[in-house]
Design a protein around this motif. Sequence first.
Motif, mmCIF file in Angstrom:
data_model
loop_
_atom_site.group_PDB
_atom_site.id
_atom_site.type_symbol
_atom_site.label_atom_id
_atom_site.label_comp_id
_atom_site.label_asym_id
_atom_site.label_seq_id
_atom_site.Cartn_x
_atom_site.Cartn_y
_atom_site.Cartn_z
ATOM 1 N N HIS A 22 0.834 -1.200 0.000
ATOM 2 C CA HIS A 22 0.000 0.000 0.000
ATOM 3 C C HIS A 22 0.876 1.260 0.000
ATOM 4 O O HIS A 22 0.640 2.199 -0.765
ATOM 5 C CB HIS A 22 -0.939 0.001 1.205
ATOM 6 N N ILE A 23 1.894 1.268 0.834
ATOM 7 C CA ILE A 23 2.802 2.416 0.920
ATOM 8 C C ILE A 23 3.519 2.618 -0.414
ATOM 9 O O ILE A 23 3.625 3.744 -0.915
ATOM 10 C CB ILE A 23 3.802 2.240 2.081
ATOM 11 N N ALA A 24 3.981 1.539 -1.016
ATOM 12 C CA ALA A 24 4.677 1.627 -2.307
ATOM 13 C C ALA A 24 3.745 2.175 -3.389
ATOM 14 O O ALA A 24 4.140 3.033 -4.189
ATOM 15 C CB ALA A 24 5.227 0.265 -2.709
ATOM 16 N N SER A 25 2.503 1.713 -3.394
ATOM 17 C CA SER A 25 1.520 2.200 -4.373
ATOM 18 C C SER A 25 1.254 3.689 -4.179
ATOM 19 O O SER A 25 1.178 4.450 -5.140
ATOM 20 C CB SER A 25 0.204 1.425 -4.245
ATOM 21 N N GLU A 26 1.121 4.092 -2.940
ATOM 22 C CA GLU A 26 0.863 5.503 -2.632
ATOM 23 C C GLU A 26 2.065 6.367 -3.022
ATOM 24 O O GLU A 26 1.902 7.459 -3.575
ATOM 25 C CB GLU A 26 0.546 5.664 -1.149
ATOM 26 N N GLN A 27 3.269 5.893 -2.778
ATOM 27 C CA GLN A 27 4.466 6.649 -3.160
ATOM 28 C C GLN A 27 4.552 6.794 -4.678
ATOM 29 O O GLN A 27 4.914 7.859 -5.183
ATOM 30 C CB GLN A 27 5.723 5.969 -2.614
ATOM 31 N N LYS A 28 4.196 5.739 -5.400
ATOM 32 C CA LYS A 28 4.213 5.797 -6.853
ATOM 33 C C LYS A 28 3.171 6.797 -7.362
ATOM 34 O O LYS A 28 3.443 7.588 -8.269
ATOM 35 C CB LYS A 28 3.944 4.402 -7.431
ATOM 36 N N ARG A 29 1.992 6.787 -6.766
ATOM 37 C CA ARG A 29 0.936 7.724 -7.147
ATOM 38 C C ARG A 29 1.394 9.159 -6.923
ATOM 39 O O ARG A 29 1.255 10.016 -7.797
ATOM 40 C CB ARG A 29 -0.338 7.428 -6.345
ATOM 41 N N ARG A 30 1.977 9.433 -5.760
ATOM 42 C CA ARG A 30 2.449 10.786 -5.445
ATOM 43 C C ARG A 30 3.584 11.210 -6.378
ATOM 44 O O ARG A 30 3.651 12.367 -6.796
ATOM 45 C CB ARG A 30 2.913 10.860 -3.994
ATOM 46 N N ALA A 31 4.468 10.281 -6.708
ATOM 47 C CA ALA A 31 5.569 10.597 -7.628
ATOM 48 C C ALA A 31 5.023 10.976 -8.997
ATOM 49 O O ALA A 31 5.508 11.928 -9.626
ATOM 50 C CB ALA A 31 6.521 9.410 -7.732
ATOM 51 N N ASN A 32 4.011 10.259 -9.467
ATOM 52 C CA ASN A 32 3.401 10.564 -10.757
ATOM 53 C C ASN A 32 2.741 11.940 -10.743
ATOM 54 O O ASN A 32 2.836 12.689 -11.717
ATOM 55 C CB ASN A 32 2.400 9.483 -11.158
ATOM 56 N N ILE A 33 2.088 12.278 -9.653
ATOM 57 C CA ILE A 33 1.486 13.605 -9.522
ATOM 58 C C ILE A 33 2.580 14.671 -9.541
ATOM 59 O O ILE A 33 2.469 15.694 -10.225
ATOM 60 C CB ILE A 33 0.628 13.701 -8.241
ATOM 61 N N ARG A 34 3.651 14.434 -8.808
ATOM 62 C CA ARG A 34 4.771 15.385 -8.748
ATOM 63 C C ARG A 34 5.373 15.592 -10.146
ATOM 64 O O ARG A 34 5.660 16.724 -10.551
ATOM 65 C CB ARG A 34 5.830 14.874 -7.769
ATOM 66 N N ILE A 35 5.534 14.514 -10.897
ATOM 67 C CA ILE A 35 6.065 14.603 -12.257
ATOM 68 C C ILE A 35 5.125 15.446 -13.131
ATOM 69 O O ILE A 35 5.578 16.279 -13.923
ATOM 70 C CB ILE A 35 6.276 13.200 -12.857
ATOM 71 N N GLY A 36 3.836 15.248 -12.969
ATOM 72 C CA GLY A 36 2.863 16.035 -13.730
ATOM 73 C C GLY A 36 2.975 17.518 -13.433
ATOM 74 O O GLY A 36 2.958 18.355 -14.352
ATOM 75 N N PHE A 37 3.130 17.873 -12.160
ATOM 76 C CA PHE A 37 3.291 19.280 -11.793
ATOM 77 C C PHE A 37 4.600 19.832 -12.351
ATOM 78 O O PHE A 37 4.649 20.971 -12.831
ATOM 79 C CB PHE A 37 3.226 19.464 -10.277
ATOM 80 N N GLU A 38 5.665 19.041 -12.321
ATOM 81 C CA GLU A 38 6.960 19.480 -12.866
ATOM 82 C C GLU A 38 6.845 19.754 -14.366
ATOM 83 O O GLU A 38 7.415 20.727 -14.875
ATOM 84 C CB GLU A 38 8.037 18.440 -12.590
ATOM 85 N N LYS A 39 6.097 18.925 -15.071
ATOM 86 C CA LYS A 39 5.903 19.131 -16.511
ATOM 87 C C LYS A 39 5.124 20.415 -16.771
ATOM 88 O O LYS A 39 5.426 21.157 -17.716
ATOM 89 C CB LYS A 39 5.190 17.932 -17.134
ATOM 90 N N LEU A 40 4.122 20.691 -15.946
ATOM 91 C CA LEU A 40 3.371 21.936 -16.097
ATOM 92 C C LEU A 40 4.279 23.143 -15.884
ATOM 93 O O LEU A 40 4.193 24.129 -16.624
ATOM 94 C CB LEU A 40 2.189 21.982 -15.118
#
Length: 89
Positions: A22-40
Motif C-alpha cells: 500500500h505504501i509503495a503504491s501511494e508513493q508511486k501515485r504521489r511521484a506521478n502527480i509530482r512529475i505532472g506538476f513538474e511538466k506543467l
Amino acid sequence: KSKLNRKAAHELLSEDQKRANHIASEQKRRANIRIGFEKLVEIVPTLSTGHRSEALILQKSVEHLRLLIDSKTALKEKVRELQLMLGEM
C-alpha cells in the motif's frame, strides 16, 4: 477463476506485506502527480521563477490554456478574414 486466484494470493500476504504494498503504491501515485506538476512548470511560461504551490501551478496552467485558446480563436478569425479578402480579388 482468476479473480479468485488473485484474492487468494493477496490473502497469503502478511499484514506487513500488505502495508508495504500500500505504501509503495501511494508513493508511486504521489511521484506521478509530482512529475505532472513538474511538466506543467516546464510548459507554462509564468511558472518559470519563484515559489510555486500546487494550487498556483494549476491556476497559472488554466490561465495559460485560456490564453492559448483565445489566441487560437483570434488566429482562426484572421485566417477567415484573409480568405474572404483573397476571394474578393
